[in-house]
Each structure stands twice: as structure tokens, then as C-alpha cells.
Design an enzyme around this catalytic site. Sequence first.
Site, PDB file in Angstrom:
ATOM      1  N   LYS A  83       0.859  -1.192   0.000  1.00 46.18           N
ATOM      2  CA  LYS A  83       0.000   0.000   0.000  1.00 46.18           C
ATOM      3  C   LYS A  83       0.895   1.242   0.000  1.00 46.18           C
ATOM      4  CE  LYS A  83      -4.360   0.826   2.315  1.00 46.18           C
ATOM      5  NZ  LYS A  83      -4.996   0.698   3.626  1.00 46.18           N
TER       6      LYS A  83
HETATM    7  C1  E4P Z   1      -8.382   1.201   3.585  1.00 42.83           C
HETATM    8  O1  E4P Z   1      -7.507   0.749   2.922  1.00 42.83           O
HETATM    9  C2  E4P Z   1      -8.207   2.339   4.507  1.00 42.83           C
HETATM   10  O2  E4P Z   1      -7.101   2.090   5.305  1.00 42.83           O
HETATM   11  C3  E4P Z   1      -9.413   2.532   5.351  1.00 42.83           C
HETATM   12  O3  E4P Z   1     -10.562   2.105   4.676  1.00 42.83           O
HETATM   13  C4  E4P Z   1      -9.541   3.927   5.898  1.00 42.83           C
HETATM   14  O4  E4P Z   1     -10.773   4.016   6.568  1.00 42.83           O
HETATM   15  P1  E4P Z   1     -11.124   5.241   7.541  1.00 42.83           P
HETATM   16  O5  E4P Z   1     -11.306   6.459   6.715  1.00 42.83           O
HETATM   17  O6  E4P Z   1     -12.402   4.812   8.203  1.00 42.83           O
HETATM   18  O7  E4P Z   1      -9.983   5.361   8.502  1.00 42.83           O
END
Ligand code: E4P
Length: 214
Positions: A83
Site C-alpha cells: 500500500k
Molecule cells: C483502507 O484501505 C483504509 O485504510 C481505510 O478504509 C480507511 O478508513 P477510515 O477512513 O475509516 O480510517
Amino acid sequence: MKIFIDSGMLEEIREAASWGIVDGVTTNPSLVMKSGVPFRSLLEEIVKIVDGPISAEVVSTKADGMIQEAEGFAKIHRNIVIKIPLIVEGLKAIRTLAAKGIKTNCTLCFSAPQALLAAKAGATYISPFVGRLDDISTDGMQLIRDIRLIYDNYKIPTQILTASARSPMHFLDAAKIGSDVITAPFGVLKQLAHHPLTDLGLAKFLADWEKAKK
Ligand code: E4P
């Protein structure tokens, strides 16, 4: 639509995986912090639970550092997806990792042009954050519609991974739009599996069955 669980909690991942509906897992530094488990150990456990893409996020902000972290994570298991934040240095890292055959999930996407750049750089997944856009009074799902349209226009293979999902409505809309994947927290997955009419109907069937036996 593939379903990923957005969590760093092993119990949640195990439980959701036991339902037979989990295709992959996404983590981020905040989720790792909440889990209290060292990141590498956490990844080593997750890959044993789910046989699908597992996103591991880098924390370097320079391409070289990102690539170095990515190569370390990639050695843990073939299912690890790196990521990478959607910044210029991230695009450079994605291009290099794509050339090495390492899969990437380009994260923190908040606009369709950003998503197009990530795809050009060779990202395997793009993660638009719908919930965080809703939080600032912007229609998060419109971003998914826009990216779907653009990717379809040019037959772009990068998969849309709807992220920052906060409710069953995000799930429903993502599926209607044609998002390739959605990642959702355990709480949202539980909400999806329940319906009050299912519970009421089951209670009635079981009560009638008891009567039928008499
Ligand atoms: C996904 O890859 C993200 O890390 C995640 O969905 C972020 O979610 P949030 O905005 O609820 O922290």
C-alpha cells in the site's frame, strides 16, 4: 464485488473469514497501532488466516524508502500487496514495483485525476476513501462513479477498491456502481449480515415448529 476486511484485529479477521465471505484484508498504520501487534508479526498471522490479497502500507515518504519497505514486505508472502500513498514519490515507487512484478494498492485517493495517475503508474488497486469525503460534505460515492467511468473509457485494468466504507449504504452503492472490491470494517460486515425481518421471520418459524411438534 470482492470483499476485503479493513482491520488489524486478528480476532475480527478470523471471525469474518470463518463466514466464508472474505477475499482479502487491508491494513493501515492506524489499524496496526490499534492492534498493538508488531506489524511484521501481524502480517505473518493474517496471511495464515486469509488466502487473498493482504495490503501492507509503507511509511516512507520517498520512493527509495517505499521500495525498500515494499521488498521487505513482499518477502513475507506471495499475497502481500504494497500500500503506497498517492503522492508523487508514491507514483515513482508504484512504477518501479510494477516493473518488478510487485502488486500495489495506491491509497489515500481523493480525486479521479489522482486515480488516473495511479493507474498510469501501474497500480494494481486504487483506494478512493469515500467515508472521509463524506465527512467533509463531499459525495464520496461520486468519486467511485467517476473513476469507474474513466477506467472503463480506457479499459484500465487497475481495480477500484472502495475504501473508508462506513455503512451498508457504501457497500450497496459500491456494488451498484461496479467497484471491483470494497474494504469494510468488521462492524459494517456484521451490519450487512443482519436484517430485522430475517430475525423476526426466523423467530416465527422456530416458534411455529415447536407448536407443530406438539
Ligand atoms: C483502507 O484501505 C483504509 O485504510 C481505510 O478504509 C480507511 O478508513 P477510515 O477512513 O475509516 O480510517
